[in-house]
Motif scaffolding. Structure first.
Motif, PDB file in Angstrom:
ATOM      1  N   PRO A   3      18.349 -18.133  30.551  1.00  0.00           N
ATOM      2  CA  PRO A   3      19.052 -17.229  29.639  1.00  0.00           C
ATOM      3  C   PRO A   3      18.178 -16.603  28.550  1.00  0.00           C
ATOM      4  O   PRO A   3      18.655 -15.769  27.788  1.00  0.00           O
ATOM      5  CB  PRO A   3      20.129 -18.115  29.020  1.00  0.00           C
ATOM      6  N   ALA A  58      27.679 -15.399  27.581  1.00  0.00           N
ATOM      7  CA  ALA A  58      27.683 -16.702  28.258  1.00  0.00           C
ATOM      8  C   ALA A  58      28.864 -16.854  29.219  1.00  0.00           C
ATOM      9  O   ALA A  58      28.698 -17.322  30.348  1.00  0.00           O
ATOM     10  CB  ALA A  58      27.681 -17.834  27.231  1.00  0.00           C
ATOM     11  N   ILE A  69      19.891 -24.588  35.017  1.00  0.00           N
ATOM     12  CA  ILE A  69      19.382 -23.675  33.995  1.00  0.00           C
ATOM     13  C   ILE A  69      18.086 -24.277  33.477  1.00  0.00           C
ATOM     14  O   ILE A  69      18.041 -25.437  33.069  1.00  0.00           O
ATOM     15  CB  ILE A  69      20.379 -23.478  32.842  1.00  0.00           C
ATOM     16  N   SER A  71      15.105 -23.305  30.748  1.00  0.00           N
ATOM     17  CA  SER A  71      14.896 -22.342  29.679  1.00  0.00           C
ATOM     18  C   SER A  71      14.005 -22.875  28.568  1.00  0.00           C
ATOM     19  O   SER A  71      13.953 -24.070  28.299  1.00  0.00           O
ATOM     20  CB  SER A  71      16.246 -21.948  29.073  1.00  0.00           C
ATOM     21  N   TYR A 104      23.156 -25.925  23.834  1.00  0.00           N
ATOM     22  CA  TYR A 104      23.180 -26.889  24.936  1.00  0.00           C
ATOM     23  C   TYR A 104      24.578 -26.992  25.542  1.00  0.00           C
ATOM     24  O   TYR A 104      24.735 -26.991  26.769  1.00  0.00           O
ATOM     25  CB  TYR A 104      22.703 -28.259  24.457  1.00  0.00           C
ATOM     26  N   LEU A 107      25.226 -23.963  27.651  1.00  0.00           N
ATOM     27  CA  LEU A 107      24.475 -24.027  28.900  1.00  0.00           C
ATOM     28  C   LEU A 107      25.156 -24.976  29.884  1.00  0.00           C
ATOM     29  O   LEU A 107      25.299 -24.660  31.064  1.00  0.00           O
ATOM     30  CB  LEU A 107      23.035 -24.465  28.635  1.00  0.00           C
ATOM     31  N   VAL A 114      20.676 -28.886  33.207  1.00  0.00           N
ATOM     32  CA  VAL A 114      20.002 -28.080  32.198  1.00  0.00           C
ATOM     33  C   VAL A 114      18.671 -28.725  31.836  1.00  0.00           C
ATOM     34  O   VAL A 114      18.621 -29.923  31.546  1.00  0.00           O
ATOM     35  CB  VAL A 114      20.865 -27.942  30.916  1.00  0.00           C
TER      36      VAL A 114
END
Length: 134
Positions: A3, A58, A69, A71, A104, A107, A114
């Motif tokens: 993201p 989101a 995810i 990131s 967090y 996500l 994550v």
């Protein structure tokens, strides 16, 4: 999905392994760099590029149903180094209410897995005690 893809380093690596990757960034110029870099590495056909502020889009990203995810979210630029102990709650994405914890949680609402790249000076006690990992 990434993201906060920036110039695309993480998404390019992910696209080398997976069939589809979603790359999101708020900055149109960075997204153009990511597209160009993906072309250079021959993976642009595997990446969906989306310009937007993650915190604002989101909910719409859920439709892609990403499983993972990966990131490196905004740490606060070079100023993160001034914090002897970096706090995800206080310093990461601090322009948004809830900071790193809110990030967090958002996500995790999108994907079950994550992985965040965080500063090495991050308060490990804060990470362990704040349910960043469930």
């Amino acid at each position: 999905m990434d993201p906060f893809c920036g110039a695309g380093g993480n998404v390019i690596q992910l696209a080398k392994k997976y069939t589809q990757v979603i790359a999101v960034d708020i900055d149109a110029k960075k997204l153009e760099f990511a597209k160009k870099n993906a072309e250079i590495y021959g993976v642009s056909d595997k990446i969906i590029f989306i310009q937007g502020n993650f915190f604002e889009i989101a909910e719409t990203l859920k439709k892609y149903k990403p499983q993972v995810i990966v990131s490196s979210p905004p740490w606060g630029g070079p100023s993160y180094k001034k914090h002897e102990v970096y706090s995800l709650q206080k310093h990461m994405c601090n322009e948004y209410e809830g900071g790193g914890k809110k990030l967090y949680d958002q996500l995790r609402s999108i994907a079950p897995n994550v992985a965040l790249h965080i500063p090495k000076t991050t308060d490990r006690k804060e990470v362990n005690e704040s349910n960043f990992y469930r």
